[in-house]
Motif scaffolding. Structure first.
Motif, PDB file in Angstrom:
ATOM      1  N   ILE A 136      13.121   9.682  32.485  1.00 10.24           N
ATOM      2  CA  ILE A 136      14.129   9.227  31.596  1.00 10.24           C
ATOM      3  C   ILE A 136      15.252  10.152  31.262  1.00 10.24           C
ATOM      4  O   ILE A 136      14.500  11.494  30.522  1.00 10.24           O
ATOM      5  CB  ILE A 136      13.258   8.823  30.573  1.00 10.24           C
ATOM      6  N   ARG A 137      15.879  10.004  31.233  1.00 11.79           N
ATOM      7  CA  ARG A 137      17.140  11.303  30.588  1.00 11.79           C
ATOM      8  C   ARG A 137      16.673  10.775  29.048  1.00 11.79           C
ATOM      9  O   ARG A 137      17.033   9.766  28.153  1.00 11.79           O
ATOM     10  CB  ARG A 137      18.662  11.087  30.730  1.00 11.79           C
ATOM     11  N   ILE A 138      16.731  11.854  28.862  1.00 10.84           N
ATOM     12  CA  ILE A 138      16.220  11.888  27.139  1.00 10.84           C
ATOM     13  C   ILE A 138      17.621  13.209  25.673  1.00 10.84           C
ATOM     14  O   ILE A 138      18.183  13.683  26.191  1.00 10.84           O
ATOM     15  CB  ILE A 138      15.593  12.622  26.738  1.00 10.84           C
ATOM     16  N   PHE A 139      17.308  12.506  24.514  1.00  9.42           N
ATOM     17  CA  PHE A 139      17.747  12.986  23.240  1.00  9.42           C
ATOM     18  C   PHE A 139      17.099  13.441  22.617  1.00  9.42           C
ATOM     19  O   PHE A 139      16.639  12.879  22.189  1.00  9.42           O
ATOM     20  CB  PHE A 139      19.666  12.387  22.875  1.00  9.42           C
ATOM     21  N   GLY A 140      17.403  14.599  21.754  1.00  6.50           N
ATOM     22  CA  GLY A 140      16.555  14.957  20.711  1.00  6.50           C
ATOM     23  C   GLY A 140      17.092  15.250  19.441  1.00  6.50           C
ATOM     24  O   GLY A 140      18.121  15.795  19.351  1.00  6.50           O
ATOM     25  N   ASP A 141      16.035  15.751  18.735  1.00 11.89           N
ATOM     26  CA  ASP A 141      16.737  16.773  17.178  1.00 11.89           C
ATOM     27  C   ASP A 141      15.364  17.393  16.849  1.00 11.89           C
ATOM     28  O   ASP A 141      14.648  16.167  16.939  1.00 11.89           O
ATOM     29  CB  ASP A 141      17.104  15.648  16.048  1.00 11.89           C
ATOM     30  N   CYS A 142      15.814  18.083  16.363  1.00  5.84           N
ATOM     31  CA  CYS A 142      14.338  19.010  15.986  1.00  5.84           C
ATOM     32  C   CYS A 142      15.125  19.740  14.497  1.00  5.84           C
ATOM     33  O   CYS A 142      16.262  20.227  15.100  1.00  5.84           O
ATOM     34  CB  CYS A 142      14.042  20.047  16.870  1.00  5.84           C
ATOM     35  N   GLY A 143      13.782  20.002  13.915  1.00  7.67           N
ATOM     36  CA  GLY A 143      14.342  20.411  12.273  1.00  7.67           C
ATOM     37  C   GLY A 143      13.163  20.510  11.378  1.00  7.67           C
ATOM     38  O   GLY A 143      11.953  20.942  11.910  1.00  7.67           O
ATOM     39  N   TRP A 144      13.438  21.722  10.749  1.00  2.00           N
ATOM     40  CA  TRP A 144      12.182  22.125   9.660  1.00  2.00           C
ATOM     41  C   TRP A 144      12.543  21.385   8.466  1.00  2.00           C
ATOM     42  O   TRP A 144      13.398  21.180   7.532  1.00  2.00           O
ATOM     43  CB  TRP A 144      12.058  24.223  10.135  1.00  2.00           C
TER      44      TRP A 144
END
Length: 144
Positions: A136-144
């Motif tokens: 699967i092609r994915i899009f993501g967000d990361c944060g603290w």
């Protein structure tokens, strides 16, 4: 002449059934579902991954991780927990007793100058013990 036709039909039927049985069905046994909330085991920073950029606003995550040591996915109506096995550059390898998971990040961009949150794009490959795969092609967000 009727016997020849019958023999040809039987041979053709056998050939078709043999070739269809030998084809690998890549999605058999793997149904990836959305997670609509962050698992309670995650405390602090985390990354959320989506199947499309449209689902980012609806909190339809297909994977969540706690900044790489543990990952969670809803597979076949069950919340699966994965443990990070290794990573090399932007490839992260997870596993549990039922599946292996590879997350490859191919694009990352910072949201602001503090580098406390960022967006990414990549590919997720999930494989079960029977070697059935979902990519699967994915899009993501990361944060603290």
């Amino acid at each position: 002449m009727k016997i020849l036709k019958l023999i040809l039909i039987v041979c053709f039927s056998i050939l078709c059934s043999l070739t269809s049985c030998s084809q690998k069905k890549s999605n058999v046994g793997i149904e990836i579902e959305s997670i609509d909330s962050i698992p309670s085991n995650i405390d602090g920073g985390f990354c959320t991954f989506y199947e499309s950029s449209n689902k980012m606003n609806n909190n339809n995550y297909i994977m969540v991780n706690d900044l790489a040591s543990k990952a969670y996915m809803m597979i076949n109506h069950h919340l699966e927990e994965f443990v990070l096995v290794s990573n090399k550059n932007d490839d992260f390898y997870y596993s549990n007793q039922n599946f292996s998971l590879k997350v490859s990040i191919d694009q990352t961009e910072s949201e602001d100058s503090s580098n406390e949150s960022y967006h990414m794009k990549g590919v997720l490959v999930l494989e079960d013990l029977n070697k059935n795969k979902r990519e699967i092609r994915i899009f993501g967000d990361c944060g603290w």
